[in-house]
Design an enzyme around this catalytic site. Structure first.
Site, short mmCIF file in Angstrom:
data_model
loop_
_atom_site.label_atom_id
_atom_site.label_comp_id
_atom_site.label_asym_id
_atom_site.label_seq_id
_atom_site.Cartn_x
_atom_site.Cartn_y
_atom_site.Cartn_z
N HIS E 21 0.83 -1.21 0.00
CA HIS E 21 0.00 0.00 0.00
C HIS E 21 0.87 1.26 0.00
O HIS E 21 0.58 2.23 -0.70
CB HIS E 21 -0.89 0.05 1.26
CG HIS E 21 -1.93 -1.02 1.33
ND1 HIS E 21 -2.15 -1.78 2.46
CD2 HIS E 21 -2.82 -1.47 0.40
CE1 HIS E 21 -3.14 -2.63 2.24
NE2 HIS E 21 -3.56 -2.47 1.00
N LYS E 45 -17.70 -5.80 7.00
CA LYS E 45 -16.43 -6.50 7.22
C LYS E 45 -16.00 -6.39 8.68
O LYS E 45 -16.13 -5.33 9.29
CB LYS E 45 -15.35 -5.82 6.37
CG LYS E 45 -15.07 -6.46 5.03
CD LYS E 45 -13.72 -5.94 4.56
CE LYS E 45 -13.38 -6.26 3.14
NZ LYS E 45 -12.15 -5.53 2.74
N ARG E 94 -2.39 -6.21 -7.98
CA ARG E 94 -1.41 -7.19 -7.58
C ARG E 94 -1.36 -8.38 -8.52
O ARG E 94 -0.43 -8.59 -9.24
CB ARG E 94 -1.69 -7.66 -6.15
CG ARG E 94 -1.24 -6.63 -5.12
CD ARG E 94 -1.52 -7.15 -3.77
NE ARG E 94 -2.88 -7.70 -3.81
CZ ARG E 94 -3.35 -8.60 -2.99
NH1 ARG E 94 -2.59 -9.05 -2.04
NH2 ARG E 94 -4.58 -9.04 -3.09
N SER E 132 -3.03 -7.48 3.30
CA SER E 132 -3.34 -7.26 4.71
C SER E 132 -3.75 -8.56 5.38
O SER E 132 -3.35 -8.84 6.51
CB SER E 132 -4.48 -6.24 4.84
OG SER E 132 -4.07 -4.97 4.37
#
Lengths: 163, 163, 163, 163, 163, 163
Positions: E21, E45, E94, E132
């Site tokens: 990030h 979430k 990614r 993460s």
């Protein structure tokens, strides 16, 4: 040679039905004598709409398609397909991630019932990235969803979230 | 509703036909009234077998399938499909790399002829990674190819390379 | 902080430019002070259109975009970018297969010139599966290409094949 | 249980060997009693370096690895593996596009020789997008390649292109 | 032509921010006049860090970047982007799985707000497989995370798990 | 050069073990001096079978493999691998979606313990699309699972669902 009447089942959660689902339903209805849209009851998933709401929305979408019926099924898809004397399962393929899980399910189903064929239609380019989940997410955040679902579905979604 | 008779075209290079092609041909033959296997003439590609050899091999594979015909086509696939009064194009989907180019071709074909539907069957797990190219490569190196093609195709391939 | 003027290069073969290329060109032109569309000369590839034809077609597409220039480059992209005082390379991402090779090239370019950033725009859904190659293939077979390229490009493609 | 001595073959074109190849070679050498790096002779592919140049470059890279030998093979890989009493084929996996073709080859090889196992090592992140082709392309355009290949390979590549 | 000042939003959960990030944040900060890092509040979430913890961590990472601000947003991303007079959304790409969902979100956002462009930067090779989630998983099992996050984030993660 | 004795760990949830897992276990057992199948305890996941049930099922599958042991591990995989003096982690690769997460985990593990190598075996074609999840789903719906798991596992799965 092909049997006298070809019945196909188009299974899904349809929570809610998107324009992509409706596109596949129409195109499949044009290729088979009868198309049964099967709304799967999946106790493990938390759904936004009740099964009967989903059936209602699909019936509204299918009202001009004389050879389409909307039904609810529980349990194994291949059992439902056999009970309806269908021989084909129709699925829409959207993109990469679909592909994987669709392959897995199609091959498992062939193991379970080799006489049932899964046929895939490619989702139209404009619906390629539309899913029930993203539509629900946008609606939950108060965003406009007119481009992704029919006016009736849009209204129901907004009603869910204005409460 | 579906038209009285469903004719499908299964197009390809079939240079040579593999067990995977034959599996798709059989499964498609069971789903449509008539199946036309279309051997495409592509002047840009260097093929190992002549078009008439490829037609012969496919005819041998299809001899027990009464509703299957083998034909040659040149030019645009959708033109060939229309001339044969077919409404469906059948394609086998193997794996990831297929997926991309199949999508591209299917969507281009829909742009060219929206009334023709492309339907995809998933290649059986055991043929998932078999392709004409890899079979030709193994044969060229003198390797055994019995698991990938029919005995007749194997014989022809070996004949090509023993010369 | 950003330098006073942002110049970006949008490189490609553009053989010929498709509606997808034009869409990326327009969107990129709206984001940078100047956009240089770089037509790469690649002696290894057999191109259908000459470099000057490709420049002409791109100029026609860009005629209403005042901050866009069309140029030819030979050799390493990053060298061309530096010579033009650009700091950004723009690329359109279509689908899976693009992704791989675009990653490879972008990472190689960063190794060669870390001060140049590659920025990707997603191709619009309706152009997701349009490529120069498929357009050339359809044109070569006499198929209609109006949905994929501009009228001018369509005319030139047809001229190539009517000869 | 494992046989007394484990011999592995790491096959490839190595035209030229990249840092990614060398990384896999080293890691594989640490896991097997003997590692044979097999330089494949493929008459269909146009190679930049002669087979003996490629062997020389690999020998230079392997000179501190006492259990590694460089050999040339023609014909079917599995035949070469058997002749060397090896039981394992080692391959490096880079990214998506590799995955497909590697699967295809690995499954074909298992069909041909079930007693030979293909084992895959993941390419290190920093070499994930390095390939012989992209290195050759950069070198042909006069770009710097020091980050992708060893100094010796870089020198040879530059020699090829300065002529 | 480009508007006088380019403001971009880099949205995410940042739970916690990884080196990947931070790399994207720095590279984006160098390309736009102002960069607003938007920490999304997503009630669906379960997050490990509170929103204010995530803002603190990002502020620490951004302290040498004078044109970067960290803000919290709730609701639809495109609404937040408009309120801040930004015209660009920046996202890091990614790998394959990212690609799918990023496409879906980018195309949905274009439907919602065509004037906002999503621009993708490729994650550096060394951060390609850092997320993460995997960092949290390793930290929860007591593993070392120094290679994946900044020292400050590492300390906070370890504090979470030593309790 | 390779150390005197090669010990490998094959980690997983095995909830329950499928024919695909057993295939990988057998093939890995043939390549290493000792193979430790590690049943991971993951408090975050809801498992159908208890850890001791999973160990029992794996022991039954491994009873003819003299160099295989079944063990339970908690915490970081690389710590478990080190404690057992193993130097290799074995994983089966099935298809695209596996690939991504396997890469991520393998690269994270290399960061944590560079001396441990992850080696991948390709799942056999016939097990390519079998997963514990799909087997559990079919069993929960009362479908036949004989093609996917051993008779003993099938019995235990059916017992779970007949209650």
């Amino acid at each position: 040679m092909m049997s006298a009447m070809q019945i196909a089942v188009y299974p899904g959660s349809f929570d809610p039905p998107t324009n992509g689902h409706v596109d596949i339903m129409r195109r499949a209805a044009a290729r088979f004598d009868r198309l049964i849209v099967g709304v799967g009851v999946n106790s493990a998933k938390t759904e936004l709409f009740s099964v009967s709401d989903r059936v209602d929305m699909l019936r509204a979408e299918a009202k001009t398609l004389s050879n389409v019926e909307i039904e609810v099924f529980e349990g194994l898809l291949v059992e439902f397909v056999k009970q309806r004397n269908a021989t084909v399962v129709v699925r829409g393929l959207r993109a990469m991630s679909d592909f994987e899980s669709e392959f897995q399910v199609a091959l498992a189903n062939r193991e379970l019932a080799p006489e049932i064929e899964t046929m895939f239609l490619m989702t139209s380019a404009e619906h390629m990235f539309v899913s029930s989940s993203i539509v629900k997410e946008i609606a939950a955040l108060g965003g406009p969803i007119a481009g992704f679902v029919s006016p009736e579905v849009a209204q129901r979604l907004q009603a869910k979230h204005s409460r």
